[in-house]
Enzyme design. Structure first.
Site, PDB file in Angstrom:
ATOM      1  N   ASP A   1       0.668  -1.204  -0.081  1.00  0.00           N
ATOM      2  CA  ASP A   1      -0.024   0.030  -0.095  1.00  0.00           C
ATOM      3  C   ASP A   1       0.865   1.187   0.286  1.00  0.00           C
ATOM      4  O   ASP A   1       1.877   1.259   0.724  1.00  0.00           O
ATOM      5  CB  ASP A   1      -0.957  -0.021   1.102  1.00  0.00           C
ATOM      6  CG  ASP A   1      -2.255   0.909   1.183  1.00  0.00           C
ATOM      7  OD1 ASP A   1      -3.089   0.514   0.962  1.00  0.00           O
ATOM      8  OD2 ASP A   1      -1.810   2.152   0.999  1.00  0.00           O
TER       9      ASP A   1
ATOM     10  N   ASN B   1     -12.734  -3.095   2.264  1.00  0.00           N
ATOM     11  CA  ASN B   1     -13.707  -1.939   2.378  1.00  0.00           C
ATOM     12  C   ASN B   1     -14.714  -1.734   1.357  1.00  0.00           C
ATOM     13  O   ASN B   1     -14.326  -1.881   0.040  1.00  0.00           O
ATOM     14  CB  ASN B   1     -13.009  -0.683   2.573  1.00  0.00           C
ATOM     15  CG  ASN B   1     -12.079  -0.649   3.868  1.00  0.00           C
ATOM     16  OD1 ASN B   1     -12.437  -0.913   4.756  1.00  0.00           O
ATOM     17  ND2 ASN B   1     -10.832  -0.046   3.622  1.00  0.00           N
TER      18      ASN B   1
ATOM     19  N   GLN C   1     -14.040   2.664   1.303  1.00  0.00           N
ATOM     20  CA  GLN C   1     -13.529   2.319   0.085  1.00  0.00           C
ATOM     21  C   GLN C   1     -13.256   3.458  -0.743  1.00  0.00           C
ATOM     22  O   GLN C   1     -14.060   4.470  -0.845  1.00  0.00           O
ATOM     23  CB  GLN C   1     -14.404   1.446  -0.778  1.00  0.00           C
ATOM     24  CG  GLN C   1     -13.737   0.971  -1.961  1.00  0.00           C
ATOM     25  CD  GLN C   1     -14.756  -0.088  -2.726  1.00  0.00           C
ATOM     26  OE1 GLN C   1     -15.712  -0.349  -2.471  1.00  0.00           O
ATOM     27  NE2 GLN C   1     -14.047  -0.605  -3.670  1.00  0.00           N
ATOM     28  N   SER C   2     -11.994   3.558  -1.288  1.00  0.00           N
ATOM     29  CA  SER C   2     -11.726   4.947  -2.019  1.00  0.00           C
ATOM     30  C   SER C   2     -11.124   4.662  -3.414  1.00  0.00           C
ATOM     31  O   SER C   2     -11.162   5.246  -4.218  1.00  0.00           O
ATOM     32  CB  SER C   2     -10.383   5.684  -1.192  1.00  0.00           C
ATOM     33  OG  SER C   2      -9.488   4.879  -1.275  1.00  0.00           O
TER      34      SER C   2
ATOM     35  N   HIS D   1     -10.032  -5.072  -3.549  1.00  0.00           N
ATOM     36  CA  HIS D   1      -8.638  -5.385  -3.193  1.00  0.00           C
ATOM     37  C   HIS D   1      -9.040  -5.768  -1.753  1.00  0.00           C
ATOM     38  O   HIS D   1      -9.440  -4.985  -0.764  1.00  0.00           O
ATOM     39  CB  HIS D   1      -7.982  -4.066  -3.366  1.00  0.00           C
ATOM     40  CG  HIS D   1      -8.454  -2.790  -2.644  1.00  0.00           C
ATOM     41  ND1 HIS D   1      -9.279  -1.906  -3.334  1.00  0.00           N
ATOM     42  CD2 HIS D   1      -8.258  -2.166  -1.500  1.00  0.00           C
ATOM     43  CE1 HIS D   1      -9.857  -1.068  -2.695  1.00  0.00           C
ATOM     44  NE2 HIS D   1      -9.170  -1.167  -1.410  1.00  0.00           N
ATOM     45  N   LEU D   2      -8.116  -6.812  -1.265  1.00  0.00           N
ATOM     46  CA  LEU D   2      -7.971  -7.139  -0.185  1.00  0.00           C
ATOM     47  C   LEU D   2      -6.933  -6.522   0.636  1.00  0.00           C
ATOM     48  O   LEU D   2      -5.691  -6.739   0.173  1.00  0.00           O
ATOM     49  CB  LEU D   2      -7.704  -8.907  -0.127  1.00  0.00           C
ATOM     50  CG  LEU D   2      -7.540  -9.530   1.254  1.00  0.00           C
ATOM     51  CD1 LEU D   2      -8.869  -9.149   2.273  1.00  0.00           C
ATOM     52  CD2 LEU D   2      -7.444 -10.971   1.169  1.00  0.00           C
ATOM     53  N   HIS D   3      -7.141  -5.988   1.666  1.00  0.00           N
ATOM     54  CA  HIS D   3      -5.996  -5.551   2.698  1.00  0.00           C
ATOM     55  C   HIS D   3      -5.529  -6.455   3.448  1.00  0.00           C
ATOM     56  O   HIS D   3      -6.367  -7.154   4.282  1.00  0.00           O
ATOM     57  CB  HIS D   3      -6.394  -4.108   3.324  1.00  0.00           C
ATOM     58  CG  HIS D   3      -6.980  -3.202   2.726  1.00  0.00           C
ATOM     59  ND1 HIS D   3      -6.134  -1.841   2.673  1.00  0.00           N
ATOM     60  CD2 HIS D   3      -8.200  -2.661   2.206  1.00  0.00           C
ATOM     61  CE1 HIS D   3      -6.922  -0.871   2.257  1.00  0.00           C
ATOM     62  NE2 HIS D   3      -8.081  -1.208   1.785  1.00  0.00           N
TER      63      HIS D   3
END
Ligand code: 5GP
Ligand code: ZN
Length: 110
Positions: free
Chosen positions: A28, A83, A90-91, A96-98
């Site tokens: 990230d 998210n 979510q942005s 996507h998996l954090h």
């Protein structure tokens, strides 16, 4: 093309921590923990729900890759987050998996 599609296709260079025909993982940009890896399907889906509906095999692979990276790093605990929707934080609207680890996490999340 969205920012994560550009990373997945190599149009934007990013150090890939993992790559398969269907999935990539990378750090990230603004890490929130010592380990903060994003694991994404190469195909564009707006969020986790769409990805799970469209390709459950690739969706499952996201978790397999998270487990592999966590094991490689010897994380004794970690958090995995999708998210989903702006109200949940979510942005980037490419699923996507954090994977977060390397510190203690509070619950409930903010
Ligand atoms: P979200 O808020 O959608 O759940 O997570 C998006 C994440 O993507 C954020 O943690 C943000 O720091 C990260 N991010 C946004 N743009 C980029 C980028 O261009 N490169 C990388 N590596 N991460 C990004
Ligand atoms: Zn995309």
């Amino acid at each position: 093309m969205c920012i994560f599609c550009k990373i997945a296709s190599g149009q934007i260079s990013a150090e890939l921590l993992y790559e398969s025909p269907t999935v990539v993982a990378f750090n990230d940009l603004e890490p929130q923990a010592p380990t903060h890896v994003l694991i994404i399907p190469k195909a564009h889906y707006e969020n986790a729900a769409e990805a799970a509906s469209a390709d459950s095999t690739t969706f499952a692979e996201l978790f397999t890759v998270a487990k592999k990276i966590a094991a490689e790093r010897g994380l004794d605990g970690y958090r995995m987050t999708f998210n989903t929707g702006a109200s949940a934080g979510q942005s980037v609207f490419h699923a996507h998996l954090h994977l977060l680890g390397g510190r203690a996490f509070a619950w409930p999340p903010g």
